[in-house]
Structures are given as C-alpha cells and as structure tokens.
Write a protein that holds these residues in place. Structure first.
Motif, short mmCIF file in Angstrom:
data_model
loop_
_atom_site.label_atom_id
_atom_site.label_comp_id
_atom_site.label_asym_id
_atom_site.label_seq_id
_atom_site.Cartn_x
_atom_site.Cartn_y
_atom_site.Cartn_z
N PHE A 173 -11.31 2.03 0.86
CA PHE A 173 -9.90 2.19 0.52
C PHE A 173 -9.62 2.01 -0.97
O PHE A 173 -8.58 2.45 -1.46
CB PHE A 173 -9.06 1.17 1.31
N ARG A 174 -10.51 1.33 -1.68
CA ARG A 174 -10.21 0.96 -3.06
C ARG A 174 -9.95 2.18 -3.93
O ARG A 174 -8.93 2.25 -4.64
CB ARG A 174 -11.38 0.15 -3.63
N ALA A 216 0.82 -1.20 0.00
CA ALA A 216 0.00 0.00 0.00
C ALA A 216 0.86 1.26 0.00
O ALA A 216 0.54 2.25 -0.66
CB ALA A 216 -0.93 -0.01 1.21
N GLN A 276 -2.33 4.60 7.30
CA GLN A 276 -3.37 4.19 6.35
C GLN A 276 -3.18 2.73 5.94
O GLN A 276 -4.15 1.97 5.79
CB GLN A 276 -3.33 5.08 5.11
N PHE A 322 -6.72 3.80 -3.12
CA PHE A 322 -5.59 2.97 -3.54
C PHE A 322 -5.34 3.15 -5.04
O PHE A 322 -4.21 3.38 -5.48
CB PHE A 322 -5.88 1.51 -3.22
N ILE A 373 -13.39 -2.36 2.94
CA ILE A 373 -12.40 -2.34 1.87
C ILE A 373 -12.79 -1.33 0.81
O ILE A 373 -11.94 -0.66 0.22
CB ILE A 373 -12.25 -3.76 1.26
N LEU A 423 -5.83 -0.29 6.33
CA LEU A 423 -6.23 -1.16 5.22
C LEU A 423 -6.07 -2.62 5.60
O LEU A 423 -6.96 -3.44 5.37
CB LEU A 423 -5.40 -0.85 3.98
#
Length: 959
Positions: A628-629, A598, A608, A632, A625, A612
């Motif tokens: 965060f996608r 990450a 962070q 990311f 999730i 995650l």
C-alpha cells in the motif's frame, strides 16, 4: 486413515489442566497419520472453533465432545454424532455449570436422561464411575453403574473405555473393565486421556495443575498425574499397549466414523424478526428506511436516495436485513420507554442505521464512509454497538429476554489469557521459588546461568496466550433463533446497574488513585490521568485509547495532552486531514480514522482504506503494508501533498495501525473502569477482598493492594486459624486475610481447618494438629505467617512445640515431655520476612518501617517528604521495588515504582543512567535512588542519576 484415532484429548481449554493449543494437537495427530481426532475438554467446548478450523486446514476430521463431571466427581466422556447430540452436549454442560460454583461443573446424573440422543458415551478415565468402583474393589458397584449407562445410551452407543498409562494396576483394571464389557454385551474403546501433544508437555501440565490448586510441585504429588504417559500416542504405540484387546483399537475407527457432526455458525441462527403481514425482512427494512428518509428530509436529495439504494443492496446481498430489524427493535423499545440510547462505532457510517434511529450521526453530512462499516468485499459480519442509559439498561435486557425468551438470549463470556507478569508469578510459585526469585524473574528477559530462572522463563514462554479463566463481556448479548443451549453452553452470571455521572468517582480517577481499577491502574495511566483530568465518561474512553502501544509508538500521547491543555496549536499534518482528525485535535486515536486519512490524503476508496487498516493490524504486516505504501504516496502526490508530509503520515499510520483501538472497545472498557472505581470509592472492603481472591490479575501484586487499602483507612486483619475463611473475607470495616494465601495450603487444606473448628474451637497446637492432620510443613507456615498468634505464644516457641509432637499427617501424635525451653521471640524483621515469604504480603507494618530510622540518619526521604520537595531539588529516596519496567516504546528509559509506608515513588531512569547502573537496578528488592525532583499536575517523579541496593549505602559510608 491409520488403525487408531484418539477419542479422548484435552487442549488448553480444559482450563489449567490441558497443556496444548488445539492447533498443536491437530498438527501432532496429522504427523501421526490420524485421519480424525476428538477434542474432549473438561465440561466445556471453548476450544471447538479453533480446533475445527485447524483440523479442517490440516485435513484431519474434527470430532467434538467433552469430559463431563458428574455429581460425586465421576467423569464421563461423550462424543457428538450429529446436530441432536451437539444440542444435548451444550445443554448438559449448561446444567452442570449451573449446579456448581464459578469455574466448576457438577452434572446431576438424572440430567442425562432424555439427553443421550446423538451422543456416544465412553465410561471415562480412572475417575469414571465404573473404573472408580473397580479401583475400590467393588465389582458389583461397577457392574451396576455400567448397566445404568448402557440402559441410558443403548449398548450400541456406550463403550467401556480402556486406558494404559504404565501404572502398576493398569493390567488388572483394564482386565476387569473388559470382563464387565463382555458380561453386558458392550464394546471397548482404547484411549490415552491425552493432556498434551508430546511427552515433553508433561512439565507444563504439572505446572498448570499446581496453578489451579495454588500449590507447588513438591507439595502436589497426589494432584498431579503420576507420569508423562498422557500424550498423543501413535497408533503403533497404542496397539503395543493393547495386544490383548485389538478390538478396542479398531473400535476407535468405528466410533469416529459415526461422528459426522459439523460445527456451524453465522447469521442464519438469529431469530426471525416478526414483520407485519409476514413480509420479507428486506421489504420491511426498506419501508422503515424510506419512512426515516422522509422524516429526516421530506424530499430527499438524489445523493441520499442513491446512498440508500446502495446500502440496501449490500445489506440484502449479505443477508443482513433481519439483523438490522432486531437491532432497530431494541432501539425502538428503549425510545418508547424513554430510555436514552445511542448507536456507536463503525455503524455510524451507515445511512440505514441513521434512518432507523440506531445511530445519531448523519453520515452524509459528515462525509462518513459506509465501507468502514460494511462492504461487498468484506466477508465478516458487521458490528452495531449500542449504549443504553446505564440505570435503565436492565429494562432493555429484560425486554430482549421477553421478546426472544431466556432460552434464546444470554450475556457473552470471554476467556482471560496468561500475561507475562501473571504467568511468571504463577509459574514461580508452582516451582516453589522464593518471593525474591519470583520478583527477580519479573524483571529479566534472559536467565543467564540460573537454571531455575531458565526453567521458569521457558515454561512461561509455553504459557503465552493460554486461557487462564473465564470472564464476562461488559455489554455483549447473544441472541439466537434456536435455543441457545443447543448452540453453545451457558453459565450463570450477574448483571450490574450503575449510572456514569458521579463527580466523586471522576475526581478519584483524576488523582490517579486507581490501584486495583481495571485498565487505569498502570504507572503510565497514573502519569496521564492527572494531566487529562477526566470529568465524564468520554474522557475515560480517551484515556484508555491513549495508553496503547500504537499511540505510544506513534508519539501521539504528549501532543494530544499538550493540545488538550492549550499548550500547543492543533495541527493535522495537512489541511486535507482536518475533517478526519479535528475531533481528536489532529492526533490519530481511533481505528476509524485510518480510513479517513487514507481517503482524504491519498485518494483511497473506502474499500482500499479498509484493506489498509486490516493490513496494518494483520499478520506479516510489514509485507502487506509495503503493497500500500507506494499507492499511498503516489495518491498523495496527485492530491498535491508534499512527499515528506505523505511519508510522515504513512509512517504514523504504520506505527499506530498495528495496535489500533476502536472507540467502541475503549467505551466498553470505560464501563468497567467506572464501575471498578465506583466500587473502590464506596465499597472498598468487598472490592479489595474480591481483588485479593482473584489473584493473579491486574497490574499490582497482592502486597501493594493490601498496603493501598491500609493507606485508605481500611483495616486488613491478619491470618487467624480461628477466624479466617478459605478466601479473604469482609470483616468489620476491613478485610480478613484468607487461609488460602498460605502457600500450598489450597482449598483442601483450608477446608480441613474450617470444618474442624466448626465442631469446636482449637484448644492449642496439639489439638489443631490432631484434628486437621495437616502436613508438618503447612503447620509450620501457618505458625510463621502469624495464623496462631492469638494463642499468645511466640512463633518460635510454637515451632519448638510442633517439633516435639513427633507429628505426622494422618497419624496420631505422640507428644514428648515439656522440657521448659524458653526461646526468644522472632524479631520484627524475622516475622515480616516469614510473612512475605509465605503469604507474599504482610498485614502488619510495612517492611520500610524497619529501615526508616536508619534511612533518616542518612538523609533519605519518604514518599510524603518527596511530594513536598520543590521541583529541581536533588534528593535521595528508598523503597521496596514493586514495579520495574523497560518498555520497548520508551527508547531505553526504565521506570521504577518504589513503595514505602506512606505511598508510591515514581522513578524515571534515563538510558545512560540505566546503562551505567544496570547491575545496581537489579540489586535487590529494596533500592535507593538519587536524582532530581520533577512534578507536573500533581504527579511527582524522581529523575534518577544514581541507584543501588540499600545495603550499598553502608559501603558508601565506610568509604
């Protein structure tokens, strides 16, 4: 608050007795309007943390206590008033455990003296000493016992416990108990001895009792509770049961009001490390770290100084300086004594740990992330795991005992929970199902129109996650400032010493000769180990980490193996990930790598990345999730990473992260793997006997363990009423099967046999029956299982003689005249079938030996012949089904393991074949399979193209 609260309740942490999670009891108490609830598990407080957390969340005040088992078998219910009482309760449980075999407790009565402060005692259930005397008609004995407890606890802290569960003598018993209370000036308290939350929980509780006693529902009437009244009843129900004793209802509120203890835990309970001159722990930690900084670098860089200040600030904020000093002291001692040691796990991310010599990795040089170990945002305490030189680990343990005292240090325990296969075996046996039915239950997920199977599956579903028995943590040690027994109970334990450097052990593991070896005995491990070819401890760590749902779902296993063999180039998805994934050949295996990926690919901060990682493994993972996608993918684009690659990497993380496995945990498991393998190699008889005595456990059934032992040249001697102990035992160069393997005989029945034969040998069947007084059904099973073969009489003849005895348990026999009937002996098949049905195994020939001539005529190969077949040849095999798996990670593939006289046969069933032959694959305990031979690194598989029950071969020939 209502007019009543339950002061005597058991959760599933009354192992194999209570039939409700603590949370379920709390939920039910809230529904019933109770403002408080007491948890009084048998001789334990295992469930206390879960119970307290649930109660606080539901607004129910948690009352803690236990039902103590005294020497003589009497029970005593105790409730904790305050901190002093909690310490006394923990000390009493500890002493009771120390006076009994593992898993049991017997507290000497004299141990109560001096440990009554802060505790309120109730006289107990029907097994309480006062009630037991009354049930025997001994009122004077009951009065003397009650007076003794009153004198110990004081009249204000000892109550006579009244229970009415609709038993025939309830009214008389409670009346007598109340009279004793009046005579001695004691109060009464009504309880219901709840063992489940609602009435329908009695079925599961009955099954748990049967599992504990290794018997069936039909044979356990005296062991089980007589009805379904032992549930958490409402205040109205309890008031209706005690209209003549309303004060016993009201007193429950008074008692609950006095119990104000609050369970606490945390780093404040650590011993205070003795610093030079008594300076604060933060100051001494700074001195040590700065000394290490100068020793490492002389003139440290600005980056190192800044990192040190940042870490010390976080450590001080968390109150962790004392913790670091305690760990440093253990490492310091080991180094001074020349004992090899090394910190591992996430602590390697800490500069302070490196400067103190706890970890060997410079986190600055390797660009490690401190927040993976500790951060201001993270409320949980950190872990610092240390490996010590195995053959000298005991020296460090003894140093900790000397440093802090044996009252302040102990090894950590674990609770082993029911798993799907073990639950089905246990419940199936308790329901009295045949071995064939239990085997069928292991292979299905739906019951269809089979009511017995439906009941089994329902009960197993209720058992999911229940604790089954106690274990010991491989390397965890608990050290406390106050005496440990004032915080938690302790139990006796043994420590092992063994180095991890024997090539013969690794060669055995590399051959996948691992039946019975913890963590590496499964079919999947048996396929991987010959490819991995472990030669050192770290290879075991990798093998354990590979065969996990995360790597399997993320399709990481085969790429790693191909790269390890040099068959595939190492690829890290993107150059930015090479620093993070190089150590595992570009494959994500360890938890810590989630943070690095990450950070390096998406620009996440350390905090962070940790969030995650936690989201990936948390509840409601999909929703968490999703947050965060986008971040990311957006972060990856900013760093110039193609969106397709970023999407692929995030998908890998999502598949793996929920099951991520820290390297430190894998290393702890690897210790058990090595030790188990060493025992299997060098001490096979006691190792196998121990496995057989602790069933159900592990991957394989007792029958497979026995057959594996025989294939390794170990003698496995049959059941024998003249020589078998209750448990399996080591005899000569082998194992003698224990009497308790006879279904339903249990500890009590086997004790009758061993005690009676201790007086003199059994002369014949009549003598055996007369002196043991076992139920006829158990005698029949002993005969059919071969336990009386040494008399030289055929089993069928002995059954005939038993029938003539007019034999009833606990009564004198009346033999009939011998009519001279000459009965034919049981056939080989009948004898084997009887042994499998009663014992679940046979110490004699394998069942496939009966089929071998017939199979040879039809061209079916044995396991040894299959191992010699060339790759690609189409062949047929047959064997006893010992494993049938259809894992969700296998994309429709099914895997069979068949067993014959000489070994195991691995069968791979592709999805189309599984669909076409689905019914045939469930067609019976003995199957044939036809397919193509496949082999790699010595592992032979049969890729099936057809399969069915062996009996179908006859039908095929007729066609």
């Amino acid at each position: 608050m209502t007019d009543y609260v339950e002061l005597h309740a058991h959760s599933c942490y009354s192992l194999l007795d209570g039939a409700a999670f603590p949370e379920v009891l709390v939920d039910r108490a809230r529904e019933l309007g109770m403002g408080a609830l007491a948890l009084t598990d048998h001789d334990a407080v295992y469930g206390a943390p879960r119970f307290v957390a649930a109660a606080q969340a539901q607004g129910v005040r948690p009352l803690l206590g236990a039902e103590l088992t005294l020497q003589g078998g009497h029970h005593l219910t105790v409730l904790v008033e305050d901190e002093t009482g909690w310490g006394h309760l923990c000390a009493l449980i500890s002493e009771g455990r120390a006076h009994a075999p593992k898993g049991e407790s017997l507290l000497p009565l004299e141990a109560l003296a001096g440990r009554t402060g802060g505790l309120i005692a109730l006289s107990g259930c029907r097994k309480g000493e006062v009630a037991a005397y009354l049930l025997r008609g001994d009122r004077e004995g009951a009065l003397a016992a009650a007076r003794r407890y009153r004198d110990l606890y004081g009249a204000e802290r000892y109550y006579i416990e009244l229970q009415r569960q609709l038993l025939p003598d309830d009214e008389r018993l409670t009346g007598d108990l109340a009279e004793i209370a009046t005579q001695l000036g004691l109060g009464c308290a009504a309880t219901n001895d709840a063992h489940y939350a609602a009435r329908d929980g009695h079925r599961l509780q009955d099954v748990l009792v049967c599992i504990r006693h290794l018997t069936t529902l039909d044979a356990s009437a005296r062991l089980r509770r007589p009805n379904s009244e032992y549930y958490l009843k409402s205040p109205a129900e309890m008031a209706a049961l005690f209209p003549d004793h309303p004060e016993a209802i009201r007193n429950t509120l008074e008692i609950a009001g006095r119990c104000r203890f609050q369970l606490r835990c945390g780093l404040q309970d650590l011993p205070r490390f003795p610093t030079p001159g008594g300076i604060p722990a933060e100051g001494y930690l700074r001195q040590l770290a700065e000394t290490g900084l100068r020793r490492r670098w002389g003139e440290p860089s600005a980056r190192a100084l800044a990192q040190l200040e940042r870490e010390l600030a976080v450590i001080a904020q968390g109150g962790l300086a004392n913790y670091f000093l305690i760990v440093w002291d253990l490492v310091r001692y080991a180094r001074e004594q020349g004992i090899l040691c090394q910190g591992r796990g996430s602590a390697a991310n800490s500069l302070v740990a490196y400067l103190l010599g706890i970890t060997p990795i410079d986190p600055l040089a390797h660009d490690l992330v401190f927040e993976r170990f500790l951060s201001a945002e993270r409320a949980a305490a950190p872990d610092i795991d240390i490996d010590f030189q195995a053959d000298r680990r005991e020296e460090v343990i003894q140093y900790a005992y000397r440093r802090y005292g044996t009252d302040h240090a102990a090894m950590a325990c674990t609770l082993i929970t029911f798993q799907a296969r073990s639950a089905r075996r246990d419940v199936g046996k308790a329901l009295g199902l045949s071995p064939e039915a239990v085997q069928q239950a292991l292979a299905v997920e739906e019951a269809g129109d089979n009511p017995a199977l439906a009941q089994l599956l329902e009960l197993c579903g209720q058992l999911d996650g229940y604790p089954r028995h106690l274990g010991i943590h491989n390397g965890g040690m608990v050290i406390t400032g106050p005496p440990l027994a004032q915080r938690v109970p302790t139990e006796p334990a043994d420590l092992d010493r063994l180095p991890f450097d024997d090539p013969a052990v690794y060669r055995m593991i590399a051959r996948a000769d691992t039946i019975g070896v913890f963590q590496v005995e499964s079919r999947a491990q048996a396929q991987v180990l010959p490819q991995l070819k472990p030669v050192c401890f770290n290879d075991l760590v990798v093998s354990i980490s590979l065969i996990r749902p995360g790597p399997l779902q993320g399709q990481m296993v085969h790429p790693y193996l191909r790269r390890r063999r040099g068959e595939e180039p190492v690829s890290c998805f993107h150059p930015l990930l090479e620093p993070a994934l190089a150590e595992t050949l570009g494959v994500i295996l360890f938890q810590e790598q989630v943070l690095k990926v990450a950070r390096d690919l998406a620009g996440f901060t350390a905090g962070q990345g940790e969030q995650l990682r936690r989201a990936l493994g948390g509840k409601d993972a999909a929703a968490k999730i999703a947050r965060f996608r986008d971040a990311f993918l957006a972060g990856a684009v900013i760093k110039g990473v193609p969106s397709a690659i970023a999407e692929e990497v995030f998908t890998k993380l999502a598949a793996f992260g929920g099951y991520s496995f820290p390297k430190s945990h894998a290393a702890a498991f690897a210790v058990l793997v090595y030790r188990s393998a060493w025992l299997k190699l060098y001490h096979p008889a006691p190792f196998t006997a121990a496995l057989l005595n602790h069933q159900p456990m592990g991957y394989w059934s007792p029958a497979v363990l026995v057959n594996d032992a025989k294939r390794h040249g170990l003698g496995v001697w049959p059941l024998d009423i003249r020589r078998s102990a209750g448990k399996c035992s080591v005899e000569k160069n082998g194992i003698r099967l224990g009497l308790e393997y006879v279904s339903g005989l249990g500890e009590e029945g086997s004790a009758r046999i061993t005690e009676a034969r201790g007086e003199r040998p059994f002369a014949d069947l009549a003598d055996f029956c007369r002196r043991t007084r076992l139920p006829r059904r158990l005698v029949e099973e002993l005969i059919l299982a071969g336990g009386m073969d040494r008399w030289g009489r055929e089993r069928r003849q002995l059954l005939w003689e038993l029938g003539k005895l007019r034999y009833r348990e606990e009564e004198l026999d009346l033999p009939l005249p011998d009519e001279g009937v000459d009965l034919p002996p049981l056939s080989r098949a009948e004898a084997l079938g009887a042994e499998y049905g009663i014992l679940g195994l046979s110490t004699g020939e394998h069942v496939m030996a009966l089929y071998r001539p017939w199979l040879r005529e039809r061209g079916l190969l044995s396991s040894t012949e299959l191992a010699e077949c060339p790759v690609g040849r189409r062949v047929r095999v047959a064997g006893l089904v010992v494993v049938h798996q259809a894992p969700p990670t296998a994309k429709g593939h099914q895997f069979l393991t068949l067993e014959d006289e000489w070994g195991l046969i691995n069968v791979i069933v592709r999805p189309d074949v599984a669909e076409r032959y689905g019914r045939e694959l469930r067609g019976g305990p003995i199957l044939w399979a036809e397919g193509t031979v496949q082999r790699r690194d010595g592992v032979t598989n049969l890729v099936a193209e057809g399969a069915g029950a062996v009996k179908s071969l006859n039908e095929e020939k007729e066609r």
